[in-house]
Design an enzyme around this catalytic site. Structure first.
Site, PDB file in Angstrom:
ATOM      1  N   PRO A  54      61.775  -3.263 -17.998  1.00 36.50           N
ATOM      2  CG  PRO A  54      61.217  -4.111 -19.962  1.00 36.50           C
ATOM      3  CD  PRO A  54      62.431  -4.214 -19.006  1.00 36.50           C
ATOM      4  CB  CYS A  55      58.946  -2.268 -14.077  1.00 34.56           C
ATOM      5  SG  CYS A  55      59.852  -0.913 -13.879  1.00 34.56           S
ATOM      6  CG  HIS A  56      57.810   1.015 -18.972  1.00 39.67           C
ATOM      7  ND1 HIS A  56      59.402   0.695 -18.793  1.00 39.67           N
ATOM      8  CD2 HIS A  56      57.805   1.162 -20.297  1.00 39.67           C
ATOM      9  CE1 HIS A  56      59.636   0.668 -19.955  1.00 39.67           C
ATOM     10  NE2 HIS A  56      59.067   0.736 -20.990  1.00 39.67           N
TER      11      HIS A  56
END
Length: 105
Positions: A54-56
DNA sequence: AGTAAGGCGGGCA
DNA sequence: GTGCCCGCCTTAC
Protein backbone atom coordinates in the site's frame (compact mmCIF):
# COMPACT_ATOMS: atom_id res chain seq x y z
CA UNK A 1 21.88 -3.04 4.63
CA UNK A 2 21.41 -1.15 1.41
CA UNK A 3 19.42 -3.85 -0.30
CA UNK A 4 17.66 -4.45 2.95
CA UNK A 5 16.55 -0.86 3.15
CA UNK A 6 14.44 -1.45 0.10
CA UNK A 7 12.96 -4.58 1.65
CA UNK A 8 12.50 -2.96 5.01
CA UNK A 9 10.72 -0.05 3.39
CA UNK A 10 8.22 -2.22 1.56
CA UNK A 11 7.77 -4.33 4.63
CA UNK A 12 7.09 -1.28 6.73
CA UNK A 13 4.51 0.06 4.32
CA UNK A 14 2.58 -3.17 4.62
CA UNK A 15 2.21 -2.49 8.33
CA UNK A 16 0.16 0.62 7.77
CA UNK A 17 -3.44 -0.21 8.76
CA UNK A 18 -6.26 0.38 6.33
CA UNK A 19 -7.73 3.79 6.81
CA UNK A 20 -4.49 5.24 8.01
CA UNK A 21 -1.49 6.86 6.37
CA UNK A 22 2.10 7.70 7.14
CA UNK A 23 4.74 10.02 5.82
CA UNK A 24 8.05 9.44 4.09
CA UNK A 25 9.80 11.12 6.93
CA UNK A 26 8.21 8.99 9.60
CA UNK A 27 9.03 5.87 7.69
CA UNK A 28 12.58 6.95 7.13
CA UNK A 29 12.86 7.55 10.83
CA UNK A 30 11.32 4.20 11.60
CA UNK A 31 13.96 2.68 9.35
CA UNK A 32 16.69 4.34 11.32
CA UNK A 33 17.41 6.97 8.68
CA UNK A 34 15.50 10.14 9.60
CA UNK A 35 17.01 11.90 6.63
CA UNK A 36 16.29 9.22 4.07
CA UNK A 37 12.76 10.26 3.24
CA UNK A 38 13.82 10.58 -0.35
CA UNK A 39 15.27 7.11 -0.42
CA UNK A 40 11.96 5.82 0.89
CA UNK A 41 10.11 7.41 -1.98
CA UNK A 42 12.62 5.92 -4.36
CA UNK A 43 12.02 2.48 -2.94
CA UNK A 44 8.25 2.83 -3.09
CA UNK A 45 8.43 3.96 -6.67
CA UNK A 46 10.11 0.70 -7.58
CA UNK A 47 7.60 -1.17 -5.56
CA UNK A 48 6.98 -4.50 -7.35
CA UNK A 49 3.39 -4.87 -6.17
CA UNK A 50 1.41 -1.66 -6.03
CA UNK A 51 -1.57 -3.37 -4.46
CA UNK A 52 0.10 -5.78 -2.08
CA UNK A 53 2.27 -2.94 -0.89
CA UNK A 54 0.00 0.00 0.00
CA UNK A 55 2.49 2.61 -1.06
CA UNK A 56 -0.46 4.90 -1.62
CA UNK A 57 -0.76 5.23 2.14
CA UNK A 58 2.47 7.10 2.30
CA UNK A 59 2.27 10.85 1.89
CA UNK A 60 4.41 13.90 2.45
CA UNK A 61 5.12 15.23 5.92
CA UNK A 62 3.34 18.48 5.15
CA UNK A 63 0.10 16.63 4.54
CA UNK A 64 0.16 16.75 0.77
CA UNK A 65 -0.63 13.61 -1.14
CA UNK A 66 2.78 13.47 -2.71
CA UNK A 67 3.39 11.42 -5.79
CA UNK A 68 2.49 8.01 -7.02
CA UNK A 69 3.78 5.81 -9.76
CA UNK A 70 0.32 5.57 -11.24
CA UNK A 71 -0.44 9.20 -10.66
CA UNK A 72 -1.58 10.98 -7.54
CA UNK A 73 -5.17 10.97 -8.72
CA UNK A 74 -5.15 7.21 -8.43
CA UNK A 75 -3.46 7.53 -5.09
CA UNK A 76 -6.15 9.83 -3.79
CA UNK A 77 -8.85 7.54 -5.11
CA UNK A 78 -7.38 4.55 -3.33
CA UNK A 79 -7.12 6.48 -0.09
CA UNK A 80 -10.67 7.76 -0.41
CA UNK A 81 -11.80 4.19 -0.77
CA UNK A 82 -10.22 3.56 2.60
CA UNK A 83 -12.18 6.34 4.20
CA UNK A 84 -9.58 9.06 4.05
CA UNK A 85 -10.83 12.46 2.97
CA UNK A 86 -9.01 15.17 1.12
CA UNK A 87 -8.87 18.90 1.05
CA UNK A 88 -7.46 19.67 -2.36
CA UNK A 89 -4.01 18.15 -2.50
CA UNK A 90 -3.91 17.60 1.23
CA UNK A 91 -5.27 14.98 3.55
CA UNK A 92 -8.01 16.25 5.80
CA UNK A 93 -7.32 15.89 9.52
CA UNK A 94 -3.98 14.30 8.86
CA UNK A 95 -3.13 13.73 12.50
CA UNK A 96 -6.32 11.71 12.73
CA UNK A 97 -5.21 9.20 10.12
CA UNK A 98 -1.49 9.43 10.67
CA UNK A 99 0.10 6.16 11.61
CA UNK A 100 3.36 6.66 13.46
CA UNK A 101 4.41 3.05 13.81
CA UNK A 102 6.24 2.62 17.08
CA UNK A 103 7.57 6.11 17.13
CA UNK A 104 6.76 8.47 19.91
CA UNK A 105 5.82 11.98 19.00
C1' DA B 1 33.81 3.90 -9.99
C1' DG B 2 31.27 8.31 -11.08
C1' DT B 3 27.07 10.58 -11.84
C1' DA B 4 22.24 11.45 -12.21
C1' DA B 5 17.72 10.84 -10.60
C1' DG B 6 13.78 10.35 -7.50
C1' DG B 7 6.54 9.61 -5.02
C1' DC B 8 11.21 14.27 0.05
C1' DG B 9 12.27 17.74 3.93
C1' DG B 10 13.45 21.96 5.76
C1' DG B 11 14.93 26.61 5.68
C1' DC B 12 14.68 31.14 3.76
C1' DA B 13 13.31 34.98 0.50
C1' DG C 1 1.04 30.46 0.33
C1' DT C 2 4.75 30.11 -3.55
C1' DG C 3 9.36 29.41 -5.26
C1' DC C 4 14.18 28.19 -4.90
C1' DC C 5 18.09 25.91 -3.16
C1' DC C 6 20.61 22.78 -0.53
C1' DG C 7 20.96 18.63 1.93
C1' DC C 8 20.23 13.47 2.65
C1' DC C 9 19.98 8.59 1.14
C1' DT C 10 19.56 4.71 -1.98
C1' DT C 11 19.11 2.86 -6.55
C1' DA C 12 20.09 2.82 -11.68
C1' DC C 13 22.96 3.62 -15.57
Amino acid sequence: MRQNFFQATLNLVKKIPVGQVSTYKIMATALGRPLAARAVGRALNKNPELIATPCHRVIKSNGEVGGYKKGKLMKKSLLKQEGIEFFGERVKDLDQYLFKFNLKK
